[in-house]
Write a protein that holds these residues in place. Structure first.
Motif, PDB file in Angstrom:
ATOM      1  N   GLN A   1       0.840  -1.204   0.000  1.00  0.00           N
ATOM      2  CA  GLN A   1       0.000   0.000   0.000  1.00  0.00           C
ATOM      3  C   GLN A   1       0.875   1.255   0.000  1.00  0.00           C
TER       4      GLN A   1
ATOM      5  N   ASP B   1       2.482   1.846  -3.341  1.00  0.00           N
ATOM      6  CA  ASP B   1       1.513   2.394  -4.295  1.00  0.00           C
ATOM      7  C   ASP B   1       1.293   3.887  -4.047  1.00  0.00           C
ATOM      8  N   LEU B   2       1.162   4.237  -2.762  1.00  0.00           N
ATOM      9  CA  LEU B   2       0.935   5.651  -2.435  1.00  0.00           C
ATOM     10  C   LEU B   2       2.125   6.501  -2.881  1.00  0.00           C
TER      11      LEU B   2
ATOM     12  N   GLU C   1      -7.692  12.394 -14.487  1.00  0.00           N
ATOM     13  CA  GLU C   1      -9.019  12.409 -13.891  1.00  0.00           C
ATOM     14  C   GLU C   1      -8.952  11.557 -12.624  1.00  0.00           C
ATOM     15  N   VAL C   2      -9.878  11.772 -11.733  1.00  0.00           N
ATOM     16  CA  VAL C   2      -9.804  11.159 -10.411  1.00  0.00           C
ATOM     17  C   VAL C   2      -9.728   9.632 -10.471  1.00  0.00           C
ATOM     18  N   ILE C   3     -10.311   9.024 -11.466  1.00  0.00           N
ATOM     19  CA  ILE C   3     -10.337   7.554 -11.487  1.00  0.00           C
ATOM     20  C   ILE C   3      -9.135   7.008 -12.259  1.00  0.00           C
TER      21      ILE C   3
ATOM     22  N   LEU D   1      -2.744   9.040   4.733  1.00  0.00           N
ATOM     23  CA  LEU D   1      -2.776   7.584   4.857  1.00  0.00           C
ATOM     24  C   LEU D   1      -1.357   7.025   4.956  1.00  0.00           C
TER      25      LEU D   1
END
Lengths: 177, 553, 243
Positions: free
Chosen positions: B475, B478-479, B551-553, B495
């Motif tokens: 995680q 990825d961040l 875009e956000v996605i 996070l």
């Protein structure tokens, strides 16, 4: 004092959560007396209205339209409540997420179609790369797990909210319930 | 082997060495070997025999001479005047004739590598005292420089408890990373229940950029064997294992040769020095898992199981290999033991700082002029390592940070450069001593990218046993990828910080517990770089490729 | 014949959540807590299997210890003061369970183990209503080659109960772990299809100790797979009695 304005919205879900709302049966009348239902699949309004006090959202954010709508819902609502696992976790709609949208569409509309093999592209919103839970897109105030959450749970949650309390649902429902 | 035999070997070897008028030492450790120092040695050998100088000039392969950046390194030393030795750098096979011709005259100017510079003069060699001097493949040479004298002293004049006291008084702390008191560890194992005990040498060096242990094993393998034997005598073990990574074939080869020679000489095996002390050493090869440097995972691996750590306690000192009390020390720790015994604990305790005694070997790498292997007294200011020994930052760039401790360590910024290098000071700025990797970074390094690099390392080296490390490192990686490619948000950073805390507090072993350190220290000292990626979508160092805001996605 | 001396196990007293409790020194914090009706959540732990302290959900605070320690493998000590529940512990436990949900594809609504799943009930107990880290959506396979059982990697939490029960109780060692870190998977034999496994005895122990719907019986529909774990304690008790 005017009644709280309640709206419901249906994104990428099976409508089971809205069915569960209807399953409240005679308790619907009790709720209806306390709120003004301003929008939802049961109300013939195309545009999500302004100044909503409570918005109940069913479904994951899967398409460009869902994305557009959830942002508008957030902007126009005081309390945004995720109703059911699709809104909470993306649930069944997320099962396509390990593949690209084109692969998924091809599987559904071409490989497994027996006639008129074509991917619908006009007058349907484009799929996002992934179906996503609502809280990954906008801030969410309350989560009601369940697939769908039972009528009892929804009734409890709504009456608690109308009484000005944050409902404690941990003993009443869970993912998949 | 008797004490008399040992000193006889030493005398014969010393006399033999005196017969040669010159000795030409060619570094054949992995660094110089990778730039073909073996061909240089062959060429020198040929040149010497062509001129019929075999009896007056001895060409030998030796271990690491330190300044790897300038390799292959060759040193010519007149036997009568060792101080008049000349070091040559970047030597090729074609230079052999010139070097041999110069034996009786002035040195070959174009090749000379000055040794009166801080890189050489500011070091203090204990662990590396024989590196680059003796031929690692010959036990006689090790014996000729007092090798195995420590072991002899221990078994013939000291009780095991006295040995432990001596190590305790020296203040030696584990060189593998955590810095636990070596004497205390030995005494715990000595007190452990049962008659079967083990001594393990952890040679599973795996930090990116670190090669201290490899160099010690390649340059002076007998020192490690002697250290282990002394430890075995002290704790009451009769079997030892060296767990060395298979990616170090040369170290393995030299260790195998050294063990064979020591066994033949009676310095390992049964009735060492004629007393009832038996100690054998076997080699176990690691199969490329960083986590096997964690002691419980290492033990599982030796036992033939999947190399995953288990919760401690019980500690290996109480219940280790096959459930027996087990002493695990790192290569450099064992390498410090023979000189401590020979010279006394007071001598050792006189070097370094109040709580960090002796020296530390560092592998100097990255954006620094003199990359290579160095040994410095504990407490030396970091600035001295970078600017004096390291020769500063090349290409007129500016120093940004010094990374110590590998994936478990942290990035120390310029403003802390005057801190002394010892266990406590490094911990105070959020880093660790670690096993000795030291990576220098200049202003072209993006600190978020550095954090991402180490997190990627942890993610791929996590064994997957415990949830926080298995999922958390993935995680966090990825961040960090999102932040460096410009798609990171303020929530991502929140996070990331939360996961740092979770991994640190809940992971099963040191890998997961310390995996957040590079993120935490870069956040502490270089938060503005994170902010720049997230808010302005730019990389201040210019090293990250920022994509157009998606875009956000 | 003189009576056999009883092996010496010392009795200790300690505090769990402020309560004074007695125990023997060979017991773990978890065992003692359960004897005293104190609930500590667990996932990889299963009574009857060797404990490994891997899931980190049973971590507890011990006064004087600088680290949190897993209750399932940490032995009690005289004078120990254990805290099994705190705001901090709950936060960590929730994050760890959320990590498991985010790691693979757990879709409770359509799972055969819906309503009988330890991961699901753990989420409920801890009050998890959503997962606050990105889901990873890995592409994973389902192995339905065995005649009676199905293995679904999408629902595996890598607790290794299947590996342990197969190795330690059944003695077949069909299951093991392949790969490492986020790529770790449980496999049968040398990563052959389960149906082709030459070591599997088909006993089904792995299926019934599996906490989720990762290992199930064939022919079960959504929410129909009820695991029966009582066999394990019974089996272990009977084996001990025979010894």
């Amino acid at each position: 004092m005017s009644k709280p304005r309640l709206a419901t919205a249906w994104l990428d879900g099976c409508s089971g959560c809205h069915m569960s709302l209807l399953d409240m049966d005679e308790r619907l009348i009790e709720i209806a007396q306390q709120v003004e239902v301003v929008c939802g699949p049961y109300v013939d309004i195309k545009e999500f209205p302004e100044n909503v006090d409570i918005a109940l959202v069913e479904g994951a954010v899967s398409s460009e339209e869902d994305l557009h709508r959830i942002k508008k819902i957030r902007e126009r609502s005081k309390l945004l409540i995720c109703m059911g696992d699709c809104a909470l976790t993306a649930n069944v709609p997320s099962m396509r997420n390990a593949w690209e949208p084109d692969e998924v569409l091809a599987r559904a509309y071409i490989e497994n179609a027996t006639m008129q093999q074509q991917i619908p592209r006009t007058s349907v919103p484009r799929l996002l790369n992934r179906a996503r839970p609502v809280h990954e897109i906008v801030r969410v105030d309350i989560f009601i797990p369940g697939c769908p959450p039972s009528a009892d749970v929804l009734y409890f949650a709504l009456t608690e909210l109308l009484a000005g309390r944050v409902p404690d649902l941990s003993s009443r429902t869970r993912f998949g319930a | 082997m008797t004490p008399e035999e040992l000193s006889k070997i030493a005398t014969i070897e010393q006399e033999e060495q005196q017969q040669h008028k010159h000795v030409i030492q060619v570094c054949v450790a992995a660094g110089c070997l990778s730039s073909h120092s073996d061909q240089v040695k062959d060429a020198l050998d040929k040149e010497v025999s062509k001129r019929g100088l075999e009896n007056t000039c001895h060409v030998k392969g030796v271990g690491c001479l330190g300044l790897c950046a300038a390799g292959p390194l060759v040193r010519v030393q007149p036997t009568a005047k060792p101080d008049a030795a000349v070091m040559y750098q970047a030597v090729t096979a074609n230079d052999a004739a010139d070097i041999v011709s110069s034996l009786e005259g002035p040195p070959v100017k174009r090749l000379v590598c000055p040794t009166n510079v801080p890189f050489f003069t500011r070091q203090k060699k204990i662990v590396l005292e024989n590196s680059g001097i003796i031929d690692p493949d010959r036990i006689e040479e090790y014996i000729a420089v007092n090798g195995y004298a420590g072991l002899l002293q221990v078994v013939s004049t000291m009780r095991p408890s006295e040995v432990i006291d001596e190590v305790m008084r020296s203040g030696l702390r584990g060189r593998g990373g955590a810095g636990f008191s070596t004497g205390l560890k030995w005494s715990t194992v000595a007190k452990g229940r049962g008659s079967t005990k083990y001594v393990i040498c952890n040679a599973d060096e795996g930090d990116p950029g670190a090669f201290m242990d490899r160099s010690v094993l390649e340059s002076d393998p007998h020192r490690v064997l002697e250290g282990m034997a002394i430890a075995a005598y002290a704790v009451g073990a009769s079997q030892g294992y060296i767990y060395v990574r298979a990616e170090y074939p040369l170290a393995v080869k030299r260790l195998k040769a050294a063990i064979r020679q020591a066994e033949r000489a009676g310095l390992l095996g049964n009735n060492i020095f004629g007393i009832t002390f038996n100690f054998s050493i076997d080699i176990r090869l690691g199969a490329g898992a960083f986590v096997c440097g964690e002691e419980t995972a290492l033990i599982a691996s030796i036992e033939g199981k999947r190399g995953t750590p288990r919760p401690r306690p019980p500690y290996p000192a109480e219940s280790g290999l096959w459930g027996c009390p087990t002493l695990i020390n790192n290569v450099e720790t064992f390498a410090n033991v023979p000189p401590i015994i020979r010279n006394g604990s007071a001598w050792f305790a006189g070097i370094g700082t109040e709580k960090s005694k002796g020296t530390k070997v560092f592998a100097l790498a990255g954006r620094v002029t003199n990359t290579g292997l160095i040994e410095v007294p504990m407490g030396i200011p970091l600035r001295e390592i970078v600017y004096d020994i390291g020769g500063g930052i090349p290409d007129g760039k500016k120093l940004k940070a010094v990374q110590t401790g590998g994936p478990s360590g942290g990035c120390i910024p310029e403003q802390h450069l005057d801190m002394p290098v010892d266990y406590e000071s490094l911990a105070k700025v959020g880093s660790i001593m670690g096993s000795g990797g030291m990576i220098i970074m200049d202003d072209t390094s993006c600190m978020v990218d550095v954090a991402k690099f180490f997190m990627e390392f942890c993610r791929s080296e996590s064994c997957g046993k415990c949830v926080p490390c298995r999922v958390g490192t993935a995680q966090m990686h990825d961040l960090l990828c999102r932040i460096t490619d410009g798609s990171g948000t303020a929530d991502d950073l929140t996070l990331l910080i939360e996961l740092c805390d979770v991994l640190r507090a809940t992971s099963l072993c040191g890998l997961g517990q310390t995996a957040p350190n590079p993120v935490l220290t870069t956040l502490q000292f270089f938060k503005h770089e994170y902010d720049a990626h997230i808010q302005k979508k730019t990389c201040p160092a210019g090293s990250c490729t920022i994509h157009a805001p998606a875009e956000v996605i | 014949m003189s009576p056999q001396p009883v092996p010496q196990v010392r009795v200790v007293t300690l505090k769990i959540d402020g309560r004074d409790v007695g125990a023997t020194e060979d017991e773990t914090i978890l065992e003692v807590a359960r004897q005293n009706g104190i609930f500590i959540p667990t996932l990889c732990y299963l009574d009857g299997l060797p404990s490994i302290g891997a899931c980190r959900i049973c971590l507890c605070e011990i006064k004087g210890a600088n680290k949190l320690l897993p209750a399932c493998v940490t032995r009690v000590q005289e004078g120990m003061e254990v805290t099994t529940d705190s705001e901090r512990l709950t936060r960590y436990r929730k994050t760890i369970v959320e990590m498991l949900f985010a790691e693979r594809n757990h879709v409770c609504a359509v799972c055969v183990s819906n309503g009988h799943c330890e991961l699901q009930s753990m989420a409920q107990k801890l009050g998890i209503t959503h997962v606050h880290m990105p889901y990873r959506y890995p592409k994973l396979t389902v192995d339905a080659t065995h005649a009676r059982f199905v293995q679904d990697d999408n629902r595996c939490v890598l607790c290794t109960r299947c590996v342990r029960v197969c190795d330690e109780v059944e003695g077949a060692h069909t299951w093991d772990i392949m790969g490492r870190g986020i790529d770790a998977r449980v496999i049968t034999d040398l990563n052959q299809a389960w149906g082709d496994s030459s070591s599997c005895t088909g006993c089904g122990k792995c299926v019934h100790v599996c906490p989720t719907g990762a290992l199930t019986e064939k022919g079960r529909s959504t929410a129909e797979m009820v695991k029966k774990q009582q066999f394990l304690q019974y089996l272990m008790q009977m084996r001990e009695a025979k010894q």
